[in-house]
Write an enzyme that holds these catalytic residues in place. Structure first.
Site, PDB file in Angstrom:
ATOM      1  N   TYR A  27      52.163  44.308  39.950  1.00 30.45           N
ATOM      2  CA  TYR A  27      51.144  43.618  40.757  1.00 30.45           C
ATOM      3  C   TYR A  27      49.754  44.152  40.394  1.00 30.45           C
ATOM      4  O   TYR A  27      48.804  43.387  40.235  1.00 30.45           O
ATOM      5  CB  TYR A  27      51.427  43.803  42.256  1.00 30.45           C
ATOM      6  CG  TYR A  27      50.264  43.369  43.109  1.00 30.45           C
ATOM      7  CD1 TYR A  27      49.849  42.038  43.142  1.00 30.45           C
ATOM      8  CD2 TYR A  27      49.539  44.296  43.865  1.00 30.45           C
ATOM      9  CE1 TYR A  27      48.751  41.644  43.894  1.00 30.45           C
ATOM     10  CE2 TYR A  27      48.455  43.912  44.624  1.00 30.45           C
ATOM     11  CZ  TYR A  27      48.060  42.589  44.633  1.00 30.45           C
ATOM     12  OH  TYR A  27      46.960  42.211  45.368  1.00 30.45           O
ATOM     13  N   ALA A  82      43.260  44.871  47.426  1.00 30.58           N
ATOM     14  CA  ALA A  82      44.182  44.669  48.541  1.00 30.58           C
ATOM     15  C   ALA A  82      45.288  45.734  48.569  1.00 30.58           C
ATOM     16  O   ALA A  82      45.513  46.439  47.573  1.00 30.58           O
ATOM     17  CB  ALA A  82      44.815  43.284  48.403  1.00 30.58           C
ATOM     18  N   GLN A 130      34.929  43.282  51.723  1.00 32.50           N
ATOM     19  CA  GLN A 130      35.179  42.084  50.919  1.00 32.50           C
ATOM     20  C   GLN A 130      35.781  41.023  51.824  1.00 32.50           C
ATOM     21  O   GLN A 130      36.824  41.228  52.438  1.00 32.50           O
ATOM     22  CB  GLN A 130      36.117  42.434  49.762  1.00 32.50           C
ATOM     23  CG  GLN A 130      36.527  41.247  48.922  1.00 32.50           C
ATOM     24  CD  GLN A 130      37.769  40.552  49.474  1.00 32.50           C
ATOM     25  OE1 GLN A 130      38.675  41.213  49.958  1.00 32.50           O
ATOM     26  NE2 GLN A 130      37.794  39.225  49.414  1.00 32.50           N
ATOM     27  N   TYR A 132      37.444  37.374  52.535  1.00 30.99           N
ATOM     28  CA  TYR A 132      38.095  36.130  52.127  1.00 30.99           C
ATOM     29  C   TYR A 132      37.813  35.103  53.215  1.00 30.99           C
ATOM     30  O   TYR A 132      38.013  35.369  54.405  1.00 30.99           O
ATOM     31  CB  TYR A 132      39.602  36.324  51.965  1.00 30.99           C
ATOM     32  CG  TYR A 132      39.999  36.946  50.639  1.00 30.99           C
ATOM     33  CD1 TYR A 132      39.463  36.481  49.437  1.00 30.99           C
ATOM     34  CD2 TYR A 132      40.921  37.988  50.587  1.00 30.99           C
ATOM     35  CE1 TYR A 132      39.837  37.051  48.224  1.00 30.99           C
ATOM     36  CE2 TYR A 132      41.297  38.559  49.368  1.00 30.99           C
ATOM     37  CZ  TYR A 132      40.753  38.078  48.194  1.00 30.99           C
ATOM     38  OH  TYR A 132      41.114  38.639  46.999  1.00 30.99           O
ATOM     39  N   SER A 277      32.180  38.475  37.662  1.00 28.92           N
ATOM     40  CA  SER A 277      33.579  38.901  37.717  1.00 28.92           C
ATOM     41  C   SER A 277      34.509  37.718  37.553  1.00 28.92           C
ATOM     42  O   SER A 277      34.192  36.602  38.000  1.00 28.92           O
ATOM     43  CB  SER A 277      33.822  39.555  39.093  1.00 28.92           C
ATOM     44  OG  SER A 277      35.188  39.871  39.268  1.00 28.92           O
ATOM     45  N   HIS A 279      37.722  38.416  38.592  1.00 24.49           N
ATOM     46  CA  HIS A 279      38.804  38.970  39.408  1.00 24.49           C
ATOM     47  C   HIS A 279      39.800  39.759  38.546  1.00 24.49           C
ATOM     48  O   HIS A 279      41.014  39.732  38.770  1.00 24.49           O
ATOM     49  CB  HIS A 279      39.532  37.840  40.155  1.00 24.49           C
ATOM     50  CG  HIS A 279      40.021  38.208  41.530  1.00 24.49           C
ATOM     51  ND1 HIS A 279      39.326  37.935  42.682  1.00 24.49           N
ATOM     52  CD2 HIS A 279      41.145  38.846  41.946  1.00 24.49           C
ATOM     53  CE1 HIS A 279      40.014  38.366  43.736  1.00 24.49           C
ATOM     54  NE2 HIS A 279      41.121  38.930  43.314  1.00 24.49           N
ATOM     55  N   ASP A 310      31.550  43.479  36.862  1.00 23.00           N
ATOM     56  CA  ASP A 310      32.825  43.893  37.458  1.00 23.00           C
ATOM     57  C   ASP A 310      34.003  43.560  36.547  1.00 23.00           C
ATOM     58  O   ASP A 310      34.218  42.395  36.199  1.00 23.00           O
ATOM     59  CB  ASP A 310      33.003  43.164  38.801  1.00 23.00           C
ATOM     60  CG  ASP A 310      34.360  43.428  39.427  1.00 23.00           C
ATOM     61  OD1 ASP A 310      34.556  44.549  39.940  1.00 23.00           O
ATOM     62  OD2 ASP A 310      35.221  42.529  39.405  1.00 23.00           O
ATOM     63  N   GLY A 311      34.766  44.592  36.203  1.00 25.98           N
ATOM     64  CA  GLY A 311      36.031  44.339  35.513  1.00 25.98           C
ATOM     65  C   GLY A 311      36.048  44.808  34.067  1.00 25.98           C
ATOM     66  O   GLY A 311      35.030  44.789  33.373  1.00 25.98           O
ATOM     67  N   GLY A 333      38.504  47.763  39.426  1.00 27.68           N
ATOM     68  CA  GLY A 333      39.649  48.017  40.287  1.00 27.68           C
ATOM     69  C   GLY A 333      40.684  48.930  39.652  1.00 27.68           C
ATOM     70  O   GLY A 333      40.960  50.024  40.130  1.00 27.68           O
ATOM     71  N   ARG A 334      41.232  48.482  38.515  1.00 30.09           N
ATOM     72  CA  ARG A 334      42.404  49.196  37.999  1.00 30.09           C
ATOM     73  C   ARG A 334      42.094  50.634  37.596  1.00 30.09           C
ATOM     74  O   ARG A 334      42.950  51.498  37.697  1.00 30.09           O
ATOM     75  CB  ARG A 334      43.017  48.422  36.833  1.00 30.09           C
ATOM     76  CG  ARG A 334      43.591  47.057  37.264  1.00 30.09           C
ATOM     77  CD  ARG A 334      44.176  46.346  36.080  1.00 30.09           C
ATOM     78  NE  ARG A 334      44.626  44.994  36.340  1.00 30.09           N
ATOM     79  CZ  ARG A 334      43.865  43.907  36.308  1.00 30.09           C
ATOM     80  NH1 ARG A 334      42.555  44.009  36.063  1.00 30.09           N
ATOM     81  NH2 ARG A 334      44.376  42.713  36.531  1.00 30.09           N
TER      82      ARG A 334
HETATM   83  C1  LIG Z   1      45.740  45.235  42.567  1.00 26.64           C
HETATM   84  C2  LIG Z   1      44.447  44.504  42.731  1.00 26.64           C
HETATM   85  C3  LIG Z   1      44.125  43.970  43.970  1.00 26.64           C
HETATM   86  C4  LIG Z   1      42.912  43.289  44.150  1.00 26.64           C
HETATM   87  N1  LIG Z   1      42.581  42.827  45.391  1.00 26.64           N
HETATM   88  C5  LIG Z   1      41.377  42.210  45.569  1.00 26.64           C
HETATM   89  C6  LIG Z   1      40.988  41.759  46.866  1.00 26.64           C
HETATM   90  O1  LIG Z   1      41.697  41.938  47.851  1.00 26.64           O
HETATM   91  N2  LIG Z   1      39.795  41.130  46.978  1.00 26.64           N
HETATM   92  C7  LIG Z   1      38.963  40.936  45.899  1.00 26.64           C
HETATM   93  O2  LIG Z   1      37.890  40.344  46.045  1.00 26.64           O
HETATM   94  N3  LIG Z   1      39.312  41.364  44.669  1.00 26.64           N
HETATM   95  C8  LIG Z   1      40.489  42.006  44.490  1.00 26.64           C
HETATM   96  N4  LIG Z   1      40.821  42.452  43.238  1.00 26.64           N
HETATM   97  C9  LIG Z   1      39.871  42.304  42.119  1.00 26.64           C
HETATM   98  C10 LIG Z   1      38.964  43.534  42.027  1.00 26.64           C
HETATM   99  O3  LIG Z   1      38.071  43.604  43.105  1.00 26.64           O
HETATM  100  C11 LIG Z   1      38.143  43.515  40.737  1.00 26.64           C
HETATM  101  O4  LIG Z   1      37.393  42.333  40.677  1.00 26.64           O
HETATM  102  C12 LIG Z   1      39.016  43.621  39.479  1.00 26.64           C
HETATM  103  O5  LIG Z   1      40.008  44.611  39.684  1.00 26.64           O
HETATM  104  C13 LIG Z   1      38.163  43.971  38.281  1.00 26.64           C
HETATM  105  O6  LIG Z   1      38.950  44.135  37.125  1.00 26.64           O
HETATM  106  P1  LIG Z   1      39.489  45.557  36.608  1.00 26.64           P
HETATM  107  O7  LIG Z   1      40.729  45.842  37.410  1.00 26.64           O
HETATM  108  O8  LIG Z   1      39.734  45.342  35.193  1.00 26.64           O
HETATM  109  O9  LIG Z   1      38.419  46.572  36.880  1.00 26.64           O
HETATM  110  C14 LIG Z   1      42.037  43.129  43.048  1.00 26.64           C
HETATM  111  C15 LIG Z   1      42.378  43.671  41.804  1.00 26.64           C
HETATM  112  C16 LIG Z   1      43.556  44.359  41.635  1.00 26.64           C
HETATM  113  C17 LIG Z   1      43.880  44.947  40.287  1.00 26.64           C
END
Ligand SMILES: Cc1cc2nc3c(=O)[nH]c(=O)nc-3n(C[C@H](O)[C@H](O)[C@H](O)COP(=O)(O)O)c2cc1C
Length: 382
Positions: A27, A82, A130, A132, A277, A279, A310-311, A333-334
């Site tokens: 996930y 999340a 954040q 939704y 971003s 996501h 972002d990302g 995130g990761r």
């Molecule tokens: C496991 C996981 C859960 C995420 N949950 C959310 C979330 O609840 N809301 C949101 O806006 N973005 C969520 N994201 C996206 C992150 O905020 C972010 O945009 C993304 O991880 C950036 O990419 P990166 O993982 O390569 O840094 C999630 C990403 C991951 C990997």
């Protein structure tokens, strides 16, 4: 492999893989369709090179930046994600406390597993929530009001999840929130007894931002993709975003902007920041990488709004490249989620320490004493 041997994001990733049941690791690690965008998000940084300056007198470096009026000690923050207590029992507290220690911002998700109030009480450094945008308007409003009461600094409205992305790894593993106990998933939990005991014996899994409004995700098992498609309001438009911004009344960010046109629109509705971003490649596979799209957006609106890239960030040099193109800060995130899964708060602190050390070393090697010293002249595309 142990925490002290984790010198980079990939090593945290491998440790997370060892500690987490397969469905939960996938996930975090997975993305949409063929994961092309996910891979490009990081690969994009390799298409250009840093051009350093020397003899700049770099014995003391200022890595701070100001985003949405908040001073961050590092030009990198922890994007909202999340379900963090599924990754480690310390969950959002671990992430928030580590961010506080390093003087940077973190985001709490609408699908977070620790409440807005608990984080508000525990943490005094910059806090982002954040949002939704749910079909249930009472729920959407209640989250904004709770952020006001808990004195959050900024809300980021996520705009790239109007439907759920096709996350095929989750389809294969059957990942849901809360985790579904099938013979196959039970086996993967049994193979990770440390994780399973924590999950079963610690505080019950819940999504406190949704409490009293929806059972999906807590009492009704659902994939996150199905949650987006069924619970979020697909009629969300610019007027809705503007209403959220004005109801909130403080710093407001749109998370998931990719086009210049939308970036201009964000300025028009009074947003103070945008997170460029996709996501983390988890939604529209085939969409452009944030770093590839950054210069266009900076050129169009960089003087009117704070731009966050972002990302894809896995290294300090990635942050330096985005700052050189004109981002105010980076987020991801990761890079910290693998560390959370690997070792809770200690893991996230180590990930932050690694990034801080890299950014500081690399700024010195670049001859940059402060973030503002980095500019387009420091970057060449191949
Ligand atoms: C496991 C996981 C859960 C995420 N949950 C959310 C979330 O609840 N809301 C949101 O806006 N973005 C969520 N994201 C996206 C992150 O905020 C972010 O945009 C993304 O991880 C950036 O990419 P990166 O993982 O390569 O840094 C999630 C990403 C991951 C990997």
């Amino acid at each position: 492999m142990r925490l002290k041997h984790c010198h980079n994001t990939e090593q945290f990733r491998l440790l997370a893989k060892k500690r987490l049941p397969g469905p939960i690791f996938n996930y975090i690690d997975g993305a949409a369709d063929d994961e092309v965008t996910y891979r490009r998000n990081t690969a994009a940084y390799e298409d250009c090179d840093l051009v350093p300056n020397v003899l700049a007198g770099v014995e003391s470096i200022d890595m701070s930046t100001t985003v949405m009026g908040m001073k961050l000690d590092l030009p990198l923050f922890l994007s909202p994600t999340a379900l963090q207590r599924l990754f480690h029992h310390e969950g959002e507290f671990a992430v928030a406390r580590a961010a506080e220690k390093y003087g940077t911002m973190f985001g709490i998700s609408s699908l977070g597993t620790v409440s807005i109030e608990a984080i508000g009480e525990a943490i005094s450094t910059p806090k982002m929530f954040q949002l939704y945008y749910h079909k249930d308007k009472g729920l959407t409003r209640s989250m904004i009001d709770r952020c006001k009461d808990a004195d959050f600094d900024a809300i980021a409205l996520t705009v790239d999840t109007i439907v759920g992305g096709n996350r095929e790894r989750d389809l294969v593993t059957g990942f849901t929130s809360p985790p579904r106990l099938t013979p196959k998933s039970l086996l993967s939990f049994a193979l990770r007894p440390g994780w399973a005991l924590n999950y079963l014996l610690r505080d019950k899994f819940e999504l406190p931002q949704l409490q009293h409004y929806v059972d999906e995700g807590t009492n009704i098992k659902l994939s996150i993709s199905d949650y987006f498609s069924s619970m979020l309001d697909q009629s969300m438009d610019w007027r809705a975003a503007e209403e959220v911004a004005s109801h909130w009344g403080k710093h407001f960010c749109l998370k998931g902007v990719m086009s210049v046109e939308d970036a201009r629109h964000a300025v028009d509705i009074g947003a103070t920041a945008i997170m460029v971003s996709n996501h983390g490649g988890r939604q529209l596979d085939g969409s452009r990488a944030p770093f590839d799209q950054l210069a266009e957006i900076v050129d169009a609106v960089g003087d009117r709004i704070d731009i966050i890239c972002d990302g894809g960030i896995r290294r300090g040099t990635h942050v330096l490249k985005a700052l050189s193109l004109g981002a105010k800060a980076c987020s991801g995130g990761r890079w910290y989620l693998y560390a959370l899964a690997a070792a809770g708060q200690a893991g996230v602190e180590k990930a932050l320490e690694n990034m801080k050390t890299e950014i500081e070393r690399d700024m010195k090697l670049m001859g940059a004493r402060e973030v503002a010293d980095l500019g387009r002249a420091n970057l060449r595309f191949r």
